[in-house]
Design an enzyme around this catalytic site. Structure first.
Site, PDB file in Angstrom:
ATOM      1  CG  ASP A 196     -30.441  35.678  35.548  1.00 34.34           C
ATOM      2  OD1 ASP A 196     -30.872  35.425  34.264  1.00 34.34           O
ATOM      3  OD2 ASP A 196     -30.160  34.767  36.276  1.00 34.34           O
ATOM      4  N   GLY A 218     -26.137  34.467  36.672  1.00 33.13           N
ATOM      5  CA  GLY A 218     -26.179  35.557  35.922  1.00 33.13           C
ATOM      6  C   GLY A 218     -27.040  35.401  34.614  1.00 33.13           C
ATOM      7  CE  LYS A 251     -29.155  32.042  37.607  1.00 30.25           C
ATOM      8  NZ  LYS A 251     -29.290  32.385  36.027  1.00 30.25           N
ATOM      9  CG  ASN A 310     -38.442  30.465  36.506  1.00 27.59           C
ATOM     10  OD1 ASN A 310     -38.955  29.830  37.543  1.00 27.59           O
ATOM     11  ND2 ASN A 310     -37.202  29.912  36.256  1.00 27.59           N
ATOM     12  CB  SER A 368     -37.125  31.877  30.843  1.00 32.05           C
ATOM     13  OG  SER A 368     -37.575  31.943  32.173  1.00 32.05           O
ATOM     14  CE  LYS A 385     -33.174  34.122  37.007  1.00 38.24           C
ATOM     15  NZ  LYS A 385     -33.401  33.323  36.050  1.00 38.24           N
TER      16      LYS A 385
HETATM   17  N1  LIG Z   1     -30.467  25.548  32.587  1.00 36.13           N
HETATM   18  C1  LIG Z   1     -30.318  26.833  32.554  1.00 36.13           C
HETATM   19  O1  LIG Z   1     -30.219  27.480  31.543  1.00 36.13           O
HETATM   20  C2  LIG Z   1     -29.650  27.385  33.745  1.00 36.13           C
HETATM   21  C3  LIG Z   1     -29.963  26.785  34.785  1.00 36.13           C
HETATM   22  N2  LIG Z   1     -29.795  27.505  36.106  1.00 36.13           N
HETATM   23  C4  LIG Z   1     -29.811  26.985  37.518  1.00 36.13           C
HETATM   24  O2  LIG Z   1     -29.198  25.686  37.518  1.00 36.13           O
HETATM   25  C5  LIG Z   1     -29.781  24.646  38.424  1.00 36.13           C
HETATM   26  C6  LIG Z   1     -30.228  23.531  37.532  1.00 36.13           C
HETATM   27  O3  LIG Z   1     -31.062  23.505  36.530  1.00 36.13           O
HETATM   28  P1  LIG Z   1     -30.912  22.829  35.505  1.00 36.13           P
HETATM   29  O4  LIG Z   1     -29.649  22.070  35.195  1.00 36.13           O
HETATM   30  O5  LIG Z   1     -31.541  23.547  34.162  1.00 36.13           O
HETATM   31  O6  LIG Z   1     -32.140  21.527  35.816  1.00 36.13           O
HETATM   32  P2  LIG Z   1     -32.525  20.215  34.943  1.00 36.13           P
HETATM   33  O7  LIG Z   1     -33.815  20.003  35.757  1.00 36.13           O
HETATM   34  O8  LIG Z   1     -32.420  20.361  33.559  1.00 36.13           O
HETATM   35  O9  LIG Z   1     -31.224  19.417  35.651  1.00 36.13           O
HETATM   36  C7  LIG Z   1     -31.165  19.191  36.790  1.00 36.13           C
HETATM   37  C8  LIG Z   1     -30.197  18.164  37.065  1.00 36.13           C
HETATM   38  O10 LIG Z   1     -29.792  17.637  38.433  1.00 36.13           O
HETATM   39  C9  LIG Z   1     -29.821  16.551  38.617  1.00 36.13           C
HETATM   40  N3  LIG Z   1     -30.501  16.265  39.964  1.00 36.13           N
HETATM   41  C10 LIG Z   1     -31.781  16.589  40.436  1.00 36.13           C
HETATM   42  N4  LIG Z   1     -31.955  16.309  41.825  1.00 36.13           N
HETATM   43  C11 LIG Z   1     -30.630  15.743  41.888  1.00 36.13           C
HETATM   44  C12 LIG Z   1     -30.455  15.125  43.332  1.00 36.13           C
HETATM   45  N5  LIG Z   1     -31.235  15.012  44.330  1.00 36.13           N
HETATM   46  N6  LIG Z   1     -29.011  14.613  43.206  1.00 36.13           N
HETATM   47  C13 LIG Z   1     -28.420  14.475  42.085  1.00 36.13           C
HETATM   48  N7  LIG Z   1     -28.696  15.107  41.097  1.00 36.13           N
HETATM   49  C14 LIG Z   1     -29.734  15.779  40.807  1.00 36.13           C
HETATM   50  C15 LIG Z   1     -30.720  15.992  37.543  1.00 36.13           C
HETATM   51  O11 LIG Z   1     -30.599  14.813  37.456  1.00 36.13           O
HETATM   52  P3  LIG Z   1     -31.450  13.460  36.799  1.00 36.13           P
HETATM   53  O12 LIG Z   1     -31.519  13.641  35.264  1.00 36.13           O
HETATM   54  O13 LIG Z   1     -31.135  12.328  37.244  1.00 36.13           O
HETATM   55  O14 LIG Z   1     -32.771  13.838  37.311  1.00 36.13           O
HETATM   56  C16 LIG Z   1     -30.397  16.589  36.313  1.00 36.13           C
HETATM   57  O15 LIG Z   1     -29.145  16.012  35.932  1.00 36.13           O
HETATM   58  C17 LIG Z   1     -31.176  25.613  38.798  1.00 36.13           C
HETATM   59  O16 LIG Z   1     -31.327  26.113  40.059  1.00 36.13           O
HETATM   60  C18 LIG Z   1     -31.304  26.602  37.622  1.00 36.13           C
HETATM   61  O17 LIG Z   1     -31.888  27.786  38.163  1.00 36.13           O
HETATM   62  C19 LIG Z   1     -28.816  28.501  36.060  1.00 36.13           C
HETATM   63  C20 LIG Z   1     -28.560  29.228  34.801  1.00 36.13           C
HETATM   64  C21 LIG Z   1     -28.881  28.766  33.741  1.00 36.13           C
HETATM   65  O1  LIG Z   2     -31.533  31.169  35.195  1.00 40.61           O
HETATM   66  C1  LIG Z   2     -31.670  30.985  33.746  1.00 40.61           C
HETATM   67  C2  LIG Z   2     -31.102  31.974  32.834  1.00 40.61           C
HETATM   68  O2  LIG Z   2     -30.242  32.729  33.325  1.00 40.61           O
HETATM   69  C3  LIG Z   2     -32.488  30.022  33.266  1.00 40.61           C
HETATM   70  O3  LIG Z   2     -33.668  30.423  33.408  1.00 40.61           O
HETATM   71  P1  LIG Z   2     -35.088  29.327  33.481  1.00 40.61           P
HETATM   72  O4  LIG Z   2     -34.734  28.547  34.609  1.00 40.61           O
HETATM   73  O5  LIG Z   2     -36.404  30.162  33.557  1.00 40.61           O
HETATM   74  O6  LIG Z   2     -34.940  28.553  32.341  1.00 40.61           O
END
Ligand SMILES: NC(=O)C1=CN([C@@H]2O[C@H](COP(=O)(O)OP(=O)(O)OC[C@H]3O[C@@H](n4cnc5c(N)ncnc54)[C@H](OP(=O)(O)O)[C@@H]3O)[C@@H](O)[C@H]2O)C=CC1
Ligand SMILES: O=C(CO)COP(=O)(O)O
Length: 301
Positions: free
Chosen positions: A219, A111, A83, A231, A229, A166
């Site tokens: 969201d 979402g 996102k 953020n 969250s 958001k």
């Molecule tokens: N967490 C949630 O509840 C939600 C997250 N999202 C969205 O998902 C996306 C990711 O969030 P989230 O998973 O929580 O983030 P995290 O920071 O928890 O995890 C990110 C993951 O991406 C990997 N990563 C980062 N940079 C790279 C790269 N250059 N190449 C390969 N892998 C990479 C990291 O690996 P490493 O461990 O090696 O750094 C890690 O496994 C965001 O845009 C977020 O807004 C959407 C909805 C819900």
């Molecule tokens: O996008 C999300 C929930 O829908 C996760 O929010 P945060 O990245 O702020 O933790």
């Protein structure tokens, strides 16, 4: 974890040591208490995902462009789970996918949903957006589970912008609560922030009903009101003058600057977004930001 109830899933991560730990323990360091089902195959070899029909790209927005440029994906359907707006190019995830992987159908899954909730099997509903209606319908079917209910849309721009913007408003909501300004102020910021989200999205061709749906309003409500969250928590720390772990992914921080730049280029008013961009960049303090928002000329709603 939820998709693995329905069939085999390959989980790729770049960190070989983390992959070994997940294989050995079936535990996920980022999701404490969640056990990986046996149907999840964990690998550090990206080539193992090459033959998958659908790939979900779940990495931070600011890493997506470079990742895809370095590793163009051969799969027919690429679903962005991130996102945000890419600060370097001002583009959303589907545009980055289209540019680097021209043979793929780009889609967006977005979402109100915390990863921990989905992994625990708690009920959640998301928007699956894909410009190609046929691919979108197939993805909706393939990625829905008994606890994960997907609604489909062809409005990719609207779904992306709702999820991106958001997060910026969630930072503002967190600042408000961290600074002790109260629930009423937060509700006002959420509402005026939603107006800004709609303004920018409409200017970029999004449909208003998408913004009013799960990927926008849904969201926004979740992220502005839950301490789960990142953020919101980041904003709360800013408002309270506390430190925050800089390693935490806070998508709204970069997206605030990207959205403010787009708004300025298009002559759109986005005062809350601009204020968050200024706060994040430490160009203004919390008190001055609130004072500036309240001192704006009175206007029609
Ligand atoms: N967490 C949630 O509840 C939600 C997250 N999202 C969205 O998902 C996306 C990711 O969030 P989230 O998973 O929580 O983030 P995290 O920071 O928890 O995890 C990110 C993951 O991406 C990997 N990563 C980062 N940079 C790279 C790269 N250059 N190449 C390969 N892998 C990479 C990291 O690996 P490493 O461990 O090696 O750094 C890690 O496994 C965001 O845009 C977020 O807004 C959407 C909805 C819900
Ligand atoms: O996008 C999300 C929930 O829908 C996760 O929010 P945060 O990245 O702020 O933790």
């Amino acid at each position: 974890v939820t998709l693995a109830q329905q069939g085999p899933v390959t989980l790729w991560a770049r960190d070989g040591a983390a992959v070994e730990t997940m294989r050995a323990t079936r535990q996920i360091p980022r999701l404490p208490g969640v056990t990986l089902p046996e149907t999840v195959r964990v690998t550090a070899d990206l080539a193992e995902t090459d033959t998958a029909g659908v790939v979900l790209l779940a990495l931070p927005m600011q890493a997506l462009g470079a990742f895809l440029a370095d590793h163009p994906r051969p799969n027919p359907a690429l679903v962005a789970c991130c996102k945000g707006i890419d600060l370097a190019t001002g583009r959303g995830p589907s545009a980055l996918i289209a540019e680097t992987c021209p043979n793929a159908q780009p889609a967006v899954l977005t979402g109100p949903s915390f990863a921990a909730d989905i992994a625990r099997g708690l009920p959640t509903a998301l928007t699956l957006a894909c410009a190609d209606a046929g691919t979108g319908a197939a993805l909706q079917l393939a990625l829905s589970t008994p606890t994960l209910r997907l609604y489909r849309s062809t409005d990719v721009t609207g779904a992306e912008l709702g999820g991106a913007l958001k997060n910026v408003i969630a930072i503002a909501a967190g600042v408000t609560m961290g600074a002790g300004l109260g629930d009423s102020a937060r509700a006002a910021l959420m509402t005026r922030g939603f107006a800004e989200m709609n303004r920018l999205a409409a200017a970029m061709g999004a449909r208003p009903e998408t913004l009013a749906g799960l990927s926008g309003l849904g969201d926004l409500v979740l992220t502005c009101t839950s301490a789960q969250s990142r953020n919101y928590r980041y904003g709360h720390a800013l408002g309270a003058g506390e430190t925050f772990d800089p390693r935490t992914t806070v998508e709204g921080a970069a997206t605030a600057g990207a959205a403010a730049a787009i708004a300025a280029a298009r002559g759109l008013e986005m005062p809350v977004t601009e204020m968050v961009a200024a706060l994040v960049a430490r160009r203004i303090g919390v008190e001055d930001a609130m004072a500036a928002l309240l001192a704006r000329p009175l206007k029609e709603e």
